[in-house]
Design a protein around this motif. Structure first.
Motif, PDB file in Angstrom:
ATOM      1  N   ARG A  55      17.780  -0.310  49.511  1.00 53.17           N
ATOM      2  CA  ARG A  55      18.662  -1.090  50.778  1.00 53.17           C
ATOM      3  C   ARG A  55      19.372  -0.941  51.667  1.00 53.17           C
ATOM      4  N   ALA A  56      19.271   0.218  52.477  1.00 51.06           N
ATOM      5  CA  ALA A  56      20.431   1.024  53.240  1.00 51.06           C
ATOM      6  C   ALA A  56      21.146   0.417  53.735  1.00 51.06           C
ATOM      7  N   PRO A  57      22.377   0.733  53.844  1.00 47.39           N
ATOM      8  CA  PRO A  57      23.679   0.142  54.117  1.00 47.39           C
ATOM      9  C   PRO A  57      23.504   0.359  55.972  1.00 47.39           C
ATOM     10  N   GLU A  58      23.867  -0.086  56.772  1.00 48.45           N
ATOM     11  CA  GLU A  58      24.586  -0.363  58.076  1.00 48.45           C
ATOM     12  C   GLU A  58      25.587   0.875  58.069  1.00 48.45           C
ATOM     13  N   ARG A  59      26.106   2.134  58.559  1.00 51.03           N
ATOM     14  CA  ARG A  59      27.220   3.080  58.228  1.00 51.03           C
ATOM     15  C   ARG A  59      27.147   2.964  59.898  1.00 51.03           C
ATOM     16  N   SER A  64      41.646   3.899  62.058  1.00 51.09           N
ATOM     17  CA  SER A  64      42.675   3.242  61.653  1.00 51.09           C
ATOM     18  C   SER A  64      43.656   4.729  61.320  1.00 51.09           C
ATOM     19  N   LEU A  65      44.739   4.556  61.872  1.00 51.89           N
ATOM     20  CA  LEU A  65      45.878   5.029  62.135  1.00 51.89           C
ATOM     21  C   LEU A  65      45.720   6.847  62.691  1.00 51.89           C
ATOM     22  N   GLY A  66      44.800   6.773  63.986  1.00 53.36           N
ATOM     23  CA  GLY A  66      44.466   7.080  64.945  1.00 53.36           C
ATOM     24  C   GLY A  66      42.842   8.777  64.108  1.00 53.36           C
ATOM     25  N   SER A  67      42.513   8.095  62.341  1.00 57.84           N
ATOM     26  CA  SER A  67      41.697   8.383  61.994  1.00 57.84           C
ATOM     27  C   SER A  67      40.205   7.945  62.101  1.00 57.84           C
ATOM     28  N   ARG A  68      39.034   8.182  62.155  1.00 56.33           N
ATOM     29  CA  ARG A  68      38.011   7.174  61.809  1.00 56.33           C
ATOM     30  C   ARG A  68      37.270   7.691  60.555  1.00 56.33           C
ATOM     31  N   LEU A  69      37.175   6.956  60.041  1.00 58.47           N
ATOM     32  CA  LEU A  69      36.578   6.151  58.956  1.00 58.47           C
ATOM     33  C   LEU A  69      35.767   5.656  58.301  1.00 58.47           C
ATOM     34  N   GLU A  70      34.689   6.392  58.087  1.00 61.55           N
ATOM     35  CA  GLU A  70      33.048   6.154  57.449  1.00 61.55           C
ATOM     36  C   GLU A  70      33.086   5.097  56.734  1.00 61.55           C
ATOM     37  N   VAL A  71      32.690   4.072  57.022  1.00 60.59           N
ATOM     38  CA  VAL A  71      31.650   3.049  56.247  1.00 60.59           C
ATOM     39  C   VAL A  71      30.438   2.323  56.164  1.00 60.59           C
ATOM     40  N   LEU A  72      30.160   2.380  54.869  1.00 62.04           N
ATOM     41  CA  LEU A  72      29.071   1.681  54.261  1.00 62.04           C
ATOM     42  C   LEU A  72      28.782   0.419  54.151  1.00 62.04           C
ATOM     43  N   THR A  73      28.342  -0.769  54.899  1.00 59.67           N
ATOM     44  CA  THR A  73      27.844  -2.357  55.137  1.00 59.67           C
ATOM     45  C   THR A  73      27.269  -2.769  54.497  1.00 59.67           C
ATOM     46  N   TRP A  74      26.691  -3.978  53.687  1.00 62.83           N
ATOM     47  CA  TRP A  74      25.457  -4.537  53.525  1.00 62.83           C
ATOM     48  C   TRP A  74      26.005  -6.450  53.205  1.00 62.83           C
ATOM     49  N   GLY A  75      25.058  -6.644  53.387  1.00 64.04           N
ATOM     50  CA  GLY A  75      25.305  -8.199  53.691  1.00 64.04           C
ATOM     51  C   GLY A  75      25.812  -8.716  54.827  1.00 64.04           C
ATOM     52  N   GLN A  76      25.510 -10.346  54.793  1.00 67.67           N
ATOM     53  CA  GLN A  76      26.289 -10.591  56.189  1.00 67.67           C
ATOM     54  C   GLN A  76      27.544 -11.145  56.433  1.00 67.67           C
ATOM     55  N   VAL A  77      28.596 -11.442  57.396  1.00 67.95           N
ATOM     56  CA  VAL A  77      29.596 -11.918  57.972  1.00 67.95           C
ATOM     57  C   VAL A  77      29.735 -12.754  57.782  1.00 67.95           C
TER      58      VAL A  77
END
Length: 353
Positions: A55-59, A64-77
């Motif tokens: 169940r691969a996440p969306e990457r 935030s604060l001038g930086s790019r932060l890596e985020v993995l997400t699953w499930g419905q908004v």
């Protein structure tokens, strides 16, 4: 996680139980190099694990604060939000075999803190900035769209960030779950370890960066956990280790592998607001919170020996049997069950969004 490292504390009671320093004393083979026996091969894994990582996440990346932060997400908004936060020198994929178990009922995100994973490095790190980053991530990926504020879940150093945010910004979260989060050893041990650190000169620095390995296999041989412990499930340690590395091109044009975290993060970390005796006493703690810990964890040893802790009196604590500090490696399904039970029945009164 880091190569050739173990934990130590600076002379203050703060959330840095997995701070990296190089080990000089010998460790048992299963602790020193838990993946060595596999010689670069992936260890066999059970079906539940294969199904979870399938169940691969969306990457995505969140600014935030001038930086790019890596985020993995699953499930419905639109479903209740969960934010998972990893420990020191780790990354978002430490949760990517745990998070899918919640994706049917929740909008789930796992973030890589600044300076770790694929997130940008910074010239300075602070608990205040980490808290703002978590809020920015939660807003950006829809964790507030489920009719209530998100629940934060953090392991180790990440649990420290969750606790700090819960105390400073209770308006931002529904509840806080800390997983094996420590606040330093007793004062006499802190003094001894501070003296030890004065004798250690091979911590990675700007002029002495993390080692580059010629192959993935060579790097995996150097992977170990901090605080040092066996890898209860080698297939999980291998999964985490492979995603802890990045490819780099060296001066001679050859390609190698090195760890993804900023080796200077601890030198750049502003720990002024990280002291357990400060931010845990600012008018009490109003955010509902729980602590899940491993029965064999060093956190338990420190607490029994009198280590300071800002956790509120009477806070719910849940012990996971036969687990060290890295519970998601030792007892992942027990951790899933504990979190599921908490989310189903706790906290007793929902907070408005």
């Amino acid at each position: 996680m880091a190569e050739d490292v173990k934990s130590a504390q600076t002379p203050a009671a703060q959330i840095d139980d997995d701070r990296p320093v190089h080990v000089e004393e010998p460790l048992p083979p299963e602790v020193q190099a838990p993946l060595a026996e596999f010689e670069g091969r992936e260890p066999p894994s059970p079906q539940w694990f294969k199904d979870a990582i399938a169940r691969a996440p969306e990457r995505v990346f969140v600014e935030s604060l001038g930086s790019r932060l890596e985020v993995l997400t699953w499930g419905q908004v639109g479903k209740p939000g969960l934010l998972f936060v990893h420990g020191n020198s780790a990354h978002a994929d430490w949760w990517s075999f745990i998070a899918p178990f919640f994706a049917d009922d929740y909008r789930v995100a796992s973030m890589s803190l600044a300076g770790m994973g694929a997130s940008d490095w910074r010239e300075r790190y602070s608990f205040t900035d980490f808290a703002d980053d978590a809020e920015a991530v939660s807003r950006a990926v829809g964790l507030y769209e489920g009719g209530r504020k998100p629940t934060y879940i953090g392991h180790s150093f990440g649990g420290g960030q969750v606790f700090f945010a819960a105390v400073r910004h209770p308006d931002r979260m529904h509840a806080a779950i800390m997983v094996d989060t420590g606040f330093g050893p007793p004062p006499e041990e802190m003094a001894r370890r501070a003296a030890e650190m004065e004798r250690i000169r091979n911590i990675p620095t700007t002029d002495r960066p993390s080692r580059v390995y010629p192959t993935m296999e060579a790097a995996l041989l150097r992977f170990r956990l901090m605080p040092p412990q066996p890898a209860g499930n080698p297939f999980i340690a291998d999964f985490i280790a492979r995603r802890s590395l990045k490819t780099v091109v060296q001066a001679d044009g050859s390609t190698g592998f090195t760890w993804r975290f900023d080796p200077n993060m601890w030198a750049k970390l502003d720990r002024e607001r990280a002291m357990s005796g400060q931010f845990g006493q600012e008018g009490g703690v109003s955010t509902p919170m729980v602590h899940i810990y491993g029965a064999k964890s060093r956190i338990v040893e420190h607490r029994k020996a009198g280590a300071p802790s800002p956790f509120p009196p009477g806070m719910i604590e849940i012990e996971i049997p036969d687990a060290h500090h890295h519970i998601m490696i030792d007892q992942p399904l027990a951790l899933v069950a504990a979190i599921r039970a908490l989310l189903a029945a706790w906290p007793p009164h929902a907070s408005p969004a």
